[in-house]
Design a protein around this motif. Structure first.
Motif, PDB file in Angstrom:
ATOM      1  N   GLN A 175       0.884  -0.940   0.055  1.00 18.44           N
ATOM      2  CA  GLN A 175       0.022  -0.087  -0.054  1.00 18.44           C
ATOM      3  C   GLN A 175       1.067   1.357   0.145  1.00 18.44           C
ATOM      4  O   GLN A 175       0.417   2.339   0.190  1.00 18.44           O
ATOM      5  CB  GLN A 175      -0.883   0.103   1.286  1.00 18.44           C
ATOM      6  N   PHE A 176       2.024   1.229  -0.288  1.00 19.71           N
ATOM      7  CA  PHE A 176       3.094   2.338  -0.291  1.00 19.71           C
ATOM      8  C   PHE A 176       2.508   3.520  -1.114  1.00 19.71           C
ATOM      9  O   PHE A 176       2.685   4.533  -0.480  1.00 19.71           O
ATOM     10  CB  PHE A 176       4.448   2.035  -0.945  1.00 19.71           C
ATOM     11  N   LYS A 224     -14.066   3.749  -5.439  1.00 22.93           N
ATOM     12  CA  LYS A 224     -12.927   2.904  -4.615  1.00 22.93           C
ATOM     13  C   LYS A 224     -11.823   3.405  -4.541  1.00 22.93           C
ATOM     14  O   LYS A 224     -10.928   3.210  -3.432  1.00 22.93           O
ATOM     15  CB  LYS A 224     -12.979   1.338  -5.488  1.00 22.93           C
ATOM     16  N   GLN A 225     -11.021   3.827  -5.744  1.00 19.10           N
ATOM     17  CA  GLN A 225      -9.689   4.417  -5.504  1.00 19.10           C
ATOM     18  C   GLN A 225      -9.786   5.805  -4.567  1.00 19.10           C
ATOM     19  O   GLN A 225      -8.718   5.896  -4.094  1.00 19.10           O
ATOM     20  CB  GLN A 225      -9.396   4.783  -7.120  1.00 19.10           C
ATOM     21  N   ILE A 226     -10.773   6.603  -4.947  1.00 20.37           N
ATOM     22  CA  ILE A 226     -10.913   7.788  -3.921  1.00 20.37           C
ATOM     23  C   ILE A 226     -10.807   7.285  -2.468  1.00 20.37           C
ATOM     24  O   ILE A 226     -10.179   7.970  -1.485  1.00 20.37           O
ATOM     25  CB  ILE A 226     -12.042   8.469  -4.140  1.00 20.37           C
ATOM     26  N   SER A 227     -11.825   6.039  -2.049  1.00 21.84           N
ATOM     27  CA  SER A 227     -11.680   5.644  -0.855  1.00 21.84           C
ATOM     28  C   SER A 227     -10.365   5.252  -0.202  1.00 21.84           C
ATOM     29  O   SER A 227      -9.928   5.388   0.837  1.00 21.84           O
ATOM     30  CB  SER A 227     -12.756   4.745  -0.315  1.00 21.84           C
ATOM     31  N   ASP A 228      -9.581   4.504  -1.119  1.00 25.79           N
ATOM     32  CA  ASP A 228      -8.432   3.967  -0.651  1.00 25.79           C
ATOM     33  C   ASP A 228      -7.544   5.268  -0.550  1.00 25.79           C
ATOM     34  O   ASP A 228      -6.677   5.164   0.508  1.00 25.79           O
ATOM     35  CB  ASP A 228      -7.737   3.142  -1.819  1.00 25.79           C
ATOM     36  N   LEU A 229      -7.558   6.115  -1.317  1.00 21.88           N
ATOM     37  CA  LEU A 229      -6.501   7.254  -1.444  1.00 21.88           C
ATOM     38  C   LEU A 229      -6.872   8.104   0.033  1.00 21.88           C
ATOM     39  O   LEU A 229      -5.659   8.510   0.592  1.00 21.88           O
ATOM     40  CB  LEU A 229      -6.572   7.971  -2.627  1.00 21.88           C
ATOM     41  N   GLN A 270      -8.386   7.233   2.507  1.00 24.28           N
ATOM     42  CA  GLN A 270      -8.824   6.208   3.753  1.00 24.28           C
ATOM     43  C   GLN A 270      -9.946   6.645   4.159  1.00 24.28           C
ATOM     44  O   GLN A 270     -10.155   6.952   5.492  1.00 24.28           O
ATOM     45  CB  GLN A 270      -7.406   6.561   4.466  1.00 24.28           C
ATOM     46  N   ILE A 271     -10.981   6.525   3.374  1.00 21.75           N
ATOM     47  CA  ILE A 271     -12.346   6.588   3.722  1.00 21.75           C
ATOM     48  C   ILE A 271     -13.177   5.621   3.208  1.00 21.75           C
ATOM     49  O   ILE A 271     -12.570   5.051   2.405  1.00 21.75           O
ATOM     50  CB  ILE A 271     -12.953   8.055   3.490  1.00 21.75           C
TER      51      ILE A 271
END
Length: 182
Positions: free
Chosen positions: A71-72, A148-153, A155-156
């Motif tokens: 997850q770097f 999905k990418q936004i939530s990962d980026l 952290q929500i």
């Protein structure tokens, strides 16, 4: 994408094992992208370079706390975004008055076409959004990230990303309708 994550994972693990060349490879792999991301957020090339450099300082000092080296990318982008946000906060305090003054001058300029006026109003309406909503709007519409990418980026959760996007759209609609009345 999984190959990219495994490359990052190997480089992070190698660096944590004492391989300084792995850090150089990580920097070579990500520094320009960090500069680009910072520039996308702050719109100032010099500041973007400084933000990327400051981000590397934080990354190097806290890389041991990274729980999943795969997850770097997301972890490091979050640091860059946080540094850019800090820079914007400091800058916005000193520029709030000048921004509103510039907007008034542009608003009064009769040479603007209707389309340019709409773009200007939309841009200012987006700038007026709360930071969390502004980030989701920019990532979704300008950078074309998925929810999905936004939530990962950021952290929500995906639901939070959807909610922020919905509320941002509603505020933009209201803001643009209110401006049409004047």
């Amino acid at each position: 994408m999984k190959t990219d994550q495994s490359i990052d994972e190997k480089l992070v693990e190698a660096y944590l094992s004492g391989d300084q060349k792995a850090l150089a490879a990580l920097v070579k792999r990500w520094h320009k992208l960090f500069c680009d991301k910072a520039y996308w957020l702050v719109k100032d090339k010099d500041a973007a370079k400084d933000i990327a450099q400051d981000s590397w300082t934080v990354i190097i000092s806290k890389i041991e706390s990274l729980k999943d080296p795969k997850q770097f990318k997301f972890w490091a982008y979050r640091i860059v975004c946080n540094k850019a946000t800090d820079w914007l906060r400091i800058k916005s305090k000193s520029q709030k008055q000048s921004i509103s003054y510039e907007f008034e001058i542009k608003k009064e300029d009769k040479d603007y076409s209707e389309n340019e006026n709409l773009k200007l109003r939309l841009s200012n309406a987006i700038k007026a959004l709360p930071y969390n909503q502004k980030m989701v709007v920019q990532l979704f519409y300008i950078e074309a990230y998925s929810l999905k990418q936004i939530s990962d980026l950021l952290q929500i959760s995906i639901g939070t990303a959807k909610s922020r996007l919905f509320h941002a759209r509603e505020k933009l609609k209201t803001e643009l309708k209110n401006k049409d009345k004047y």
